[in-house]
Design an enzyme around this catalytic site. Structure first.
Site, PDB file in Angstrom:
ATOM      1  N   CYS A  17      49.918 101.831  77.300  1.00 34.28           N
ATOM      2  CA  CYS A  17      48.992 100.716  77.507  1.00 34.28           C
ATOM      3  C   CYS A  17      47.556 101.203  77.651  1.00 34.28           C
ATOM      4  O   CYS A  17      46.629 100.564  77.145  1.00 34.28           O
ATOM      5  CB  CYS A  17      49.424  99.896  78.711  1.00 34.28           C
ATOM      6  SG  CYS A  17      50.991  99.032  78.423  1.00 34.28           S
TER       7      CYS A  17
ATOM      8  N   GLU B 162      50.398  94.218  79.373  1.00 36.85           N
ATOM      9  CA  GLU B 162      49.078  94.519  78.818  1.00 36.85           C
ATOM     10  C   GLU B 162      49.057  94.350  77.299  1.00 36.85           C
ATOM     11  O   GLU B 162      48.133  93.749  76.749  1.00 36.85           O
ATOM     12  CB  GLU B 162      48.675  95.969  79.145  1.00 36.85           C
ATOM     13  CG  GLU B 162      48.611  96.290  80.611  1.00 36.85           C
ATOM     14  CD  GLU B 162      49.884  96.910  81.167  1.00 36.85           C
ATOM     15  OE1 GLU B 162      49.767  97.812  82.016  1.00 36.85           O
ATOM     16  OE2 GLU B 162      50.990  96.494  80.765  1.00 36.85           O
TER      17      GLU B 162
ATOM     18  N   CYS C 165      50.479 102.302  81.996  1.00 32.88           N
ATOM     19  CA  CYS C 165      51.118 103.541  81.552  1.00 32.88           C
ATOM     20  C   CYS C 165      50.274 104.144  80.420  1.00 32.88           C
ATOM     21  O   CYS C 165      49.280 103.559  79.983  1.00 32.88           O
ATOM     22  CB  CYS C 165      52.530 103.244  81.062  1.00 32.88           C
ATOM     23  SG  CYS C 165      52.584 102.257  79.537  1.00 32.88           S
TER      24      CYS C 165
ATOM     25  N   HIS D  84      55.042  95.351  76.952  1.00 31.69           N
ATOM     26  CA  HIS D  84      54.478  95.404  78.294  1.00 31.69           C
ATOM     27  C   HIS D  84      53.463  94.266  78.427  1.00 31.69           C
ATOM     28  O   HIS D  84      52.905  93.789  77.441  1.00 31.69           O
ATOM     29  CB  HIS D  84      53.784  96.739  78.537  1.00 31.69           C
ATOM     30  CG  HIS D  84      54.721  97.882  78.685  1.00 31.69           C
ATOM     31  ND1 HIS D  84      54.342  99.086  79.237  1.00 31.69           N
ATOM     32  CD2 HIS D  84      56.030  98.031  78.345  1.00 31.69           C
ATOM     33  CE1 HIS D  84      55.359  99.918  79.245  1.00 31.69           C
ATOM     34  NE2 HIS D  84      56.403  99.306  78.696  1.00 31.69           N
TER      35      HIS D  84
END
Length: 167
Positions: free
Chosen positions: A95, A64, A92, A62
Site C-alpha cells: 500500500c 487503501e 503495508c 486492502h
C-alpha cells in the site's frame, strides 16, 4: 501548512479518520480485518475502501488500494496529486508503494502496525531518499480507537477458534 491552519487541519483529520473508522467497522462486519480508508481532496471524499481480500479473493484488496482505485476512477487519473489518504492502520509495503505511485500529498493514519507497517514500524518507505516521491505523513490520529477496533476483532477471532495464536 501554515501555523494558523494547524488546529483546523487537526479537526479535519479527526473527522475524516472517524469516517475511515466507520468503513473499518463495515470490514469487521463481513469478517475482514477492520481497516478503512478514504481519499480526500479539498475536503471532498473521492474514494472509500475497506479491507476485502477474503470476500474479493484478491490479495490486493486492502482498504487503501480500494480507496485509491475509486478516487482514480472518479477523477480519471491515476495520479492523485493534492489528495490525502486517511487510513485506520499504518499501511503495508504494498500500500505504501501504491501511495507513492499515486503521488498522494499526504498520508494520515491511526494505529501503528508493528508486524507489517511500512511507514516507520517495520520499515519506512517514505523516508527512503532514493525514491522519487515523498508523501508527507501524520501518524497516530485516533490511534487508540483504531487500535482497539483491531485488538477486539482479533480477540474475538481467537476466542471463536479456541486459539491463542495472534493473526
Amino acid at each position: 501548512m501554515r501555523q494558523g491552519n494547524a488546529p483546523q487541519a487537526a479537526v479535519s483529520d479527526e473527522i475524516f479518520m472517524r469516517e475511515a473508522l466507520a468503513l473499518a467497522h463495515k470490514a469487521a462486519a463481513i469478517g475482514e480485518v477492520p481497516v478503512g480508508a478514504l481519499v480526500v481532496r479539498g475536503g471532498v471524499v473521492l474514494g472509500r475502501g475497506h479491507n476485502a481480500p477474503i470476500s474479493c479473493s484478491d490479495p490486493t484488496a486492502h482498504a487503501e488500494i480500494r480507496a485509491l482505485r475509486e478516487a482514480a476512477a472518479v477523477i480519471g487519473n491515476y495520479r492523485l496529486v493534492d489528495c490525502d489518504l486517511y487510513v485506520t492502520l499504518e499501511p503495508c509495503a504494498m500500500c505504501a508503494g501504491a501511495i507513492m505511485q499515486a503521488r498522494l500529498a499526504r498520508l494520515v493514519f491511526g494505529a501503528l502496525d508493528p508486524k507489517s507497517g511500512a511507514c516507520g514500524s517495520v520499515t519506512d518507505l517514505f523516508s527512503e531518499r532514493r525514491l522519487n516521491h515523498h508523501t508527507k505523513m501524520r501518524a497516530g490520529v485516533l490511534a487508540e480507537e483504531c487500535g482497539e477496533l483491531l485488538s477486539s476483532f482479533f480477540l474475538a477471532r481467537r476466542k471463536a477458534s479456541g486459539s491463542d495464536v495472534e493473526d
